[in-house]
Scaffold this motif. Structure first.
Motif, PDB file in Angstrom:
ATOM      1  N   PHE A 155       2.679   1.691 -10.120  1.00  0.00           N
ATOM      2  CA  PHE A 155       1.255   1.977 -10.361  1.00  0.00           C
ATOM      3  C   PHE A 155       1.121   3.078 -11.416  1.00  0.00           C
ATOM      4  O   PHE A 155       0.292   3.001 -12.302  1.00  0.00           O
ATOM      5  CB  PHE A 155       0.594   2.452  -9.057  1.00  0.00           C
ATOM      6  CG  PHE A 155      -0.171   1.383  -8.308  1.00  0.00           C
ATOM      7  CD1 PHE A 155       0.466   0.249  -7.832  1.00  0.00           C
ATOM      8  CD2 PHE A 155      -1.532   1.527  -8.041  1.00  0.00           C
ATOM      9  CE1 PHE A 155      -0.237  -0.726  -7.111  1.00  0.00           C
ATOM     10  CE2 PHE A 155      -2.247   0.568  -7.322  1.00  0.00           C
ATOM     11  CZ  PHE A 155      -1.603  -0.550  -6.856  1.00  0.00           C
ATOM     12  N   PHE A 184       0.278  -4.589 -11.728  1.00  0.00           N
ATOM     13  CA  PHE A 184       0.792  -4.824 -10.376  1.00  0.00           C
ATOM     14  C   PHE A 184       0.214  -6.120  -9.812  1.00  0.00           C
ATOM     15  O   PHE A 184       0.932  -6.947  -9.254  1.00  0.00           O
ATOM     16  CB  PHE A 184       0.441  -3.640  -9.462  1.00  0.00           C
ATOM     17  CG  PHE A 184       0.740  -3.890  -8.000  1.00  0.00           C
ATOM     18  CD1 PHE A 184       2.037  -3.779  -7.512  1.00  0.00           C
ATOM     19  CD2 PHE A 184      -0.275  -4.259  -7.109  1.00  0.00           C
ATOM     20  CE1 PHE A 184       2.315  -4.036  -6.160  1.00  0.00           C
ATOM     21  CE2 PHE A 184      -0.010  -4.507  -5.769  1.00  0.00           C
ATOM     22  CZ  PHE A 184       1.298  -4.387  -5.297  1.00  0.00           C
ATOM     23  N   GLY A 233       0.662  -7.969   0.793  1.00  0.00           N
ATOM     24  CA  GLY A 233       0.131  -6.621   0.601  1.00  0.00           C
ATOM     25  C   GLY A 233      -1.360  -6.647   0.959  1.00  0.00           C
ATOM     26  O   GLY A 233      -1.985  -7.717   0.927  1.00  0.00           O
ATOM     27  N   GLY A 234      -1.912  -5.483   1.255  1.00  0.00           N
ATOM     28  CA  GLY A 234      -3.324  -5.427   1.656  1.00  0.00           C
ATOM     29  C   GLY A 234      -4.283  -6.010   0.627  1.00  0.00           C
ATOM     30  O   GLY A 234      -5.336  -6.542   0.968  1.00  0.00           O
ATOM     31  N   ARG A 267       2.093   4.464  -0.341  1.00  0.00           N
ATOM     32  CA  ARG A 267       0.936   3.641  -0.663  1.00  0.00           C
ATOM     33  C   ARG A 267       0.071   4.383  -1.673  1.00  0.00           C
ATOM     34  O   ARG A 267      -0.695   5.283  -1.315  1.00  0.00           O
ATOM     35  CB  ARG A 267       0.137   3.334   0.595  1.00  0.00           C
ATOM     36  CG  ARG A 267       0.862   2.373   1.540  1.00  0.00           C
ATOM     37  CD  ARG A 267       0.081   2.188   2.794  1.00  0.00           C
ATOM     38  NE  ARG A 267       0.578   1.087   3.595  1.00  0.00           N
ATOM     39  CZ  ARG A 267       0.943   1.217   4.873  1.00  0.00           C
ATOM     40  NH1 ARG A 267       0.875   2.370   5.481  1.00  0.00           N
ATOM     41  NH2 ARG A 267       1.361   0.156   5.541  1.00  0.00           N
ATOM     42  N   LEU A 296      -2.659   3.941  -3.113  1.00  0.00           N
ATOM     43  CA  LEU A 296      -4.118   4.019  -3.018  1.00  0.00           C
ATOM     44  C   LEU A 296      -4.606   5.083  -2.040  1.00  0.00           C
ATOM     45  O   LEU A 296      -5.746   5.521  -2.126  1.00  0.00           O
ATOM     46  CB  LEU A 296      -4.700   2.650  -2.630  1.00  0.00           C
ATOM     47  CG  LEU A 296      -4.426   1.519  -3.639  1.00  0.00           C
ATOM     48  CD1 LEU A 296      -4.875   0.173  -3.088  1.00  0.00           C
ATOM     49  CD2 LEU A 296      -5.136   1.783  -4.960  1.00  0.00           C
TER      50      LEU A 296
HETATM   51  C1  S3P Z   1      -2.072  -2.407  -1.410  1.00  0.00           C
HETATM   52  C2  S3P Z   1      -1.370  -2.530  -0.233  1.00  0.00           C
HETATM   53  C3  S3P Z   1       0.086  -2.290  -0.157  1.00  0.00           C
HETATM   54  C4  S3P Z   1       0.754  -2.570  -1.511  1.00  0.00           C
HETATM   55  C5  S3P Z   1       0.060  -1.789  -2.593  1.00  0.00           C
HETATM   56  C6  S3P Z   1      -1.430  -2.118  -2.707  1.00  0.00           C
HETATM   57  C7  S3P Z   1      -3.557  -2.644  -1.379  1.00  0.00           C
HETATM   58  O1  S3P Z   1       0.671  -3.141   0.828  1.00  0.00           O
HETATM   59  O2  S3P Z   1       0.762  -3.936  -1.817  1.00  0.00           O
HETATM   60  O3  S3P Z   1       0.251  -0.436  -2.323  1.00  0.00           O
HETATM   61  O4  S3P Z   1      -4.142  -2.827  -2.449  1.00  0.00           O
HETATM   62  O5  S3P Z   1      -4.132  -2.679  -0.273  1.00  0.00           O
HETATM   63  P1  S3P Z   1       0.544  -2.890   2.435  1.00  0.00           P
HETATM   64  O6  S3P Z   1      -0.746  -3.515   2.879  1.00  0.00           O
HETATM   65  O7  S3P Z   1       1.725  -3.621   2.972  1.00  0.00           O
HETATM   66  O8  S3P Z   1       0.606  -1.426   2.647  1.00  0.00           O
END
Ligand code: S3P
Length: 178
Positions: free
Chosen positions: A52, A60, A82-83, A123, A125
């Motif tokens: 990032f 990303f 990922g979230g 993380r 964010l």
């Molecule tokens: C993100 C969630 C992270 C990871 C990245 C962005 C998001 O995954 O992909 O940091 O945008 O919510 P996890 O949900 O496994 O923490």
């Protein structure tokens, strides 16, 4: 031993328990567990946080989409996304078309608390932010993300449904057979 006919995608906000529950489910089903974040780190040779910082979120998301959509080449597995994965490009539709989607749904306040407590996770964010700030971020992101998450085939409150009920659901949906 079960045979999984299609991928099982676990979706939900950061901190909703996708990796923990995914590992448990995969073990119970006797199939492979795949974590898209882990593949990202392996393929790029750096943490998501470092990525990032160096290349930005847009880059990303492009790579995240490629990694997700390459999974059609893989034997049906339990896949933790990922979230943000379902909320970019055509990823949610792709998952619905290529497997079964399970939304691990937790209240925003609980998500914020879990993220605040899990400091060892990298993380970008939410890292290093105070609890109130994390809650604000969760609320704001959920405003747009929930429309994607809600499209999932099956919703579960991570803290209430146990893995057995998820497996019952997969049988009913004809995703697994003995
Ligand atoms: C993100 C969630 C992270 C990871 C990245 C962005 C998001 O995954 O992909 O940091 O945008 O919510 P996890 O949900 O496994 O923490």
């Amino acid at each position: 031993m079960y045979t999984l006919k299609r991928h099982v995608f676990l979706i939900g906000f950061m901190g909703s328990g996708k990796s923990t529950r995914g590992k448990r489910m995969a073990k119970m089903l006797g199939v492979e567990f795949i974590d898209l974040d882990d593949i990202f780190v392996e393929e790029n040779g750096m943490s998501i946080q470092a990525f990032f910082k160096e290349y930005g979120e847009e880059e990303f998301r492009k790579k995240e989409k490629e990694i997700l959509q390459k999974q059609h080449l893989v034997t049906p597995s339990v896949i933790a996304t990922g979230g943000g994965t379902p909320c970019y490009a055509d990823n949610m539709k792709w998952m619905i078309d290529n497997g079964i989607t399970i939304y691990l749904k937790l209240p925003n306040k609980l998500l914020a608390q879990r993220l605040f407590d899990s400091k060892h996770h990298k993380r970008p964010l939410v890292d290093g932010k105070p609890l109130e700030e994390i809650l604000r971020i969760v609320d704001e992101k959920m405003n747009t993300r929930s429309a994607y998450y809600e499209q999932a085939h099956f919703h579960t409150n991570s803290l209430e449904h146990n893995e057995d009920s998820l497996i019952d659901y997969l049988f009913a949906a004809d995703v697994i057979k003995e």
